[in-house]
Design an enzyme around this catalytic site. Structure first.
Site, PDB file in Angstrom:
ATOM      1  CB  ALA A 166      -5.653  -3.546  -0.572  1.00  0.00           C
TER       2      ALA A 166
ATOM      3  CG  HIS B 234      -7.360  -4.854  -7.750  1.00  0.00           C
ATOM      4  ND1 HIS B 234      -7.025  -3.524  -7.647  1.00  0.00           N
ATOM      5  CD2 HIS B 234      -8.579  -4.971  -7.178  1.00  0.00           C
ATOM      6  CE1 HIS B 234      -8.015  -2.865  -7.063  1.00  0.00           C
ATOM      7  NE2 HIS B 234      -8.965  -3.728  -6.771  1.00  0.00           N
TER       8      HIS B 234
ATOM      9  CB  CYS C 115       0.741   1.371 -10.537  1.00  0.00           C
ATOM     10  SG  CYS C 115       0.692   3.093 -10.015  1.00  0.00           S
TER      11      CYS C 115
ATOM     12  CG  LEU D 269      -1.879  -1.178   1.343  1.00  0.00           C
ATOM     13  CD1 LEU D 269      -2.351  -1.345   2.776  1.00  0.00           C
ATOM     14  CD2 LEU D 269      -3.042  -0.980   0.414  1.00  0.00           C
TER      15      LEU D 269
ATOM     16  CD  GLN E  22       3.821  -3.613  -5.920  1.00  0.00           C
ATOM     17  OE1 GLN E  22       3.574  -2.444  -5.620  1.00  0.00           O
ATOM     18  NE2 GLN E  22       2.856  -4.508  -6.117  1.00  0.00           N
TER      19      GLN E  22
END
Length: 645
Positions: A515, A460, A391, A307, A360
């Site tokens: 998340a 996701h 992203c 995050l 990451q």
């Protein structure tokens, strides 16, 4: 990037199953006796909780203004219309939906840190020799510094109690706990220990990176093979890392000879000493075959998502305490790491409690990503490396990174194959369903990622285009889990209760990544493992914030700059925590992640204060933990979704 990076109210996933007085769509169903209006809510907080408002107006009363958010943030229905017919206004900008990063906030470095700042040589007990010599711009008069220094924030110093010594000495905002009668910095010899955080940036390596004197032999070899269209494989030759001596050492080339990446834990050498390779082992000569790589077995475990901004080390420690099994550092940009930027390397730090930890990386090109992977493989201790292909923000997407890699299959393949070749730890990838809302790409990419060498993929269930305007598509995630088999696939999206996690596991995924749910309530991991709803009290939630503050002071420091950095990250987290509705106040369990809370009065003053969506009230909470804010303090949340307060 972060799942909390940009957020808007999503469409309601489920409705109102609560009887006659059906709640407004997209609004959390709170018991009527707790509901109030915006004016009465803030009146109650201004009165410091001494008396409750005289009248109680139920939600839905046409004469009350009980909107939890302004008009621009009202729920958007499937047909693109708002829940109510908005009256025409003179300024159309007021109806624009707030989404994405809050780029309008001022980007300025706080100047109050540099005013009357004590010289680091005095702080580190090296008064005999100033680090900066005649060019020093800092104060050398401790008495003058103490006259202008703000008063202490408390009688106990976290660093002194934990490590036996506070490295900030007289500049510590809790200095009274460890300063002697003559102003000397006290030390508890029996408790002195080095900070346990790993993966720091070595100064010698940082200098080599800044001078571009680090050579990446394995990365260059893999890139050459990829450019010729060959799948990179282990080198048949014996490859011994070439390590040159320190700059200016006898017998060494004084030109621009590049230096090989040092092994993890290599200490900085004193000037003039000669760097040696040490004993030669089989590991130096024989590289691991792909089948001999360390395996990543995290199926069924709870994975805390990387995050941005909020997923810092103190927050990860909180989540580990509540039962998170796997943690990952914040997204780090590979080019910044290769340049030796201290702030970027700080994102790689690992606490000992993080037993399964990864980092990451974000990048758009095979050369920088492969070289960065080789650099990290030799300098830090991680259990896996993750590639950010999820992203959605423009800053990353327009440069070809993040989600853009899903449409750049050739570059994507070279990045995955190249990084997998130079890493001795498993390589994982985090992706979205696609770039455009109705054009899914994940099911086609997953078999290719399996062939390219990815050990695990996290999906996701949203596209870049839709962001958080709709619920995650778990039906599509189930299809992708079948397409990815036998490679494990983790699912991500909209998990805020143990029921949500159970439904997610029924889709056939290997595990669940959490998340935003962890940002709203970090005790979610405990709820999932114990299969229960936790009606956590306001005092227990305040204790969590106190622990975060203590961890933050350990991590960022206890001087003025460290205290304010801790405050800043605490406020960013509070902008998410205020959306949590206590279990005892809900008419229907569980709370859904796309339901915004209306204005309500909690069971005590602190519970009501924690429900406030005004930045001024978040600052009030921070002052309970870190003392008063500095003069002219302004806090604007990083994300527009939290900036409407």
């Amino acid at each position: 990037m972060a799942e909390g990076a940009a957020e808007a109210p999503a469409e309601s996933g489920g409705g109102s199953d609560s009887g006659a007085g059906a709640p407004e769509r997209g609004v959390a169903p709170i018991k009527p006796q707790y509901l109030t209006t915006k004016e009465q809510f803030h009146e109650f907080l201004e009165a410091k909780g001494q008396e409750k408002p005289s009248q109680e107006i139920k939600a839905g009363d046409p004469g009350s203004n009980d909107l939890a958010e302004p008009e621009a943030k009202r729920i958007r229905l499937e047909d693109g219309q708002t829940g109510e017919v908005a009256e025409p206004r003179e300024q159309p900008q007021a109806q624009k939906r707030a989404r994405g990063q809050n780029k309008g906030r001022p980007h300025m470095k706080p100047t109050h840190y540099d005013k009357n700042r004590l010289c680091p040589s005095l702080v580190q007990d090296s008064a005999a020799k100033c680090f900066f010599g005649d060019r020093c711009r800092f104060l050398h008069d401790v008495g003058l510094y103490l006259e202008t220094k703000p008063s202490d924030l408390g009688p106990r110093c976290v660093l002194f109690e934990t490590f036996g010594r506070c490295p900030y000495g007289v500049t510590c905002r809790f200095a009274g706990a460890h300063l002697g009668p003559e102003g000397q910095n006290l030390v508890r010899e029996e408790r002195v220990q080095a900070p346990p955080v790993r993966n720091g940036l070595d100064k010698a390596l940082q200098q080599q990176l800044r001078k571009r004197k680090v050579r990446f032999e394995r990365a260059e070899q893999a890139l050459r093979q990829l450019s010729k269209g060959h799948v990179p494989g282990p080198s048949p030759e014996a490859t011994v890392p070439e390590v040159s001596g320190a700059e200016g050492a006898p017998g060494q080339d004084s030109g621009d000879t590049q230096q090989a990446v040092p092994e993890p834990g290599a200490d900085a050498l004193a000037s003039g000493s000669v760097r040696t390779c040490g004993p030669l082992t089989d590991e130096d000569i024989v590289r691991l075959r792909p089948c001999e790589k360390r395996k990543l077995d995290i199926s069924g475990k709870l994975y805390l998502a990387p995050l941005t901004t909020c997923g810092n080390l103190p927050f990860r420690r909180i989540c580990k305490r509540f039962g998170a099994d796997v943690t990952c550092g914040e997204m780090a940009v590979c080019t910044n790491l290769l340049q030796g930027q201290t702030s970027e390397w700080a994102l790689l730090r690992r606490h000992p409690c993080e037993d399964i930890f990864g980092v990451q990386l974000e990048g758009a090109f095979p050369d920088t990503m492969t070289k960065c992977a080789e650099l990290l493989n030799r300098t830090i201790e991680v259990d896996f490396v993750d590639i950010n292909v999820g992203c959605p923000i423009d800053l990353v997407y327009k440069k070809g990174g993040g989600c853009a890699l899903m449409n750049r299959a050739a570059k994507f393949q070279q990045i995955v194959r190249g990084m997998n070749q130079v890493l001795d730890v498993p390589l994982t990838v985090k992706i979205r369903t696609g770039v455009q809302e109705r054009v899914n790409l994940a099911h086609r990419l997953l078999p290719e990622l399996r062939d390219w060498g990815a050990a695990l993929v996290t999906l996701h269930g949203r596209s870049r285009e839709q962001r958080y305007t709709k619920l995650a598509d778990w039906e599509y995630i189930a299809q992708c889990a079948t397409a990815a088999s036998p490679m494990p696939l983790f699912g991500n999206g909209d998990v805020l209760s143990y029921e949500d996690a159970n439904r997610a596991m029924q889709t056939g995924v290997a595990g669940v990544m959490i998340a935003r749910g962890a940002l709203l309530k970090p005790w979610l991991f405990t709820e999932i493992k114990e299969q229960r709803h936790w009606d956590i009290s306001s005092s227990e939630r305040m204790a969590i914030l106190q622990d975060f503050t203590r961890y933050g002071l350990e991590h960022w420091g206890s001087d003025t700059q460290g205290v304010e950095k801790t405050r800043r990250f605490l406020l960013e987290w509070l902008s998410f925590l205020c959306r949590y509705v206590p279990v005892g106040l809900l008419e229907r369990l569980p709370q859904r992640i796309n339901e915004r809370p209306p204005y309500y009065l909690g069971r005590d003053y602190l519970e009501t204060l924690m429900a406030s969506q005004k930045a001024a009230d978040w600052i009030r909470i921070s002052e309970m933990l870190l003392g008063p804010v500095p003069a002219n303090f302004v806090f604007l949340p990083k994300h527009k979704a939290n900036a409407y307060k």
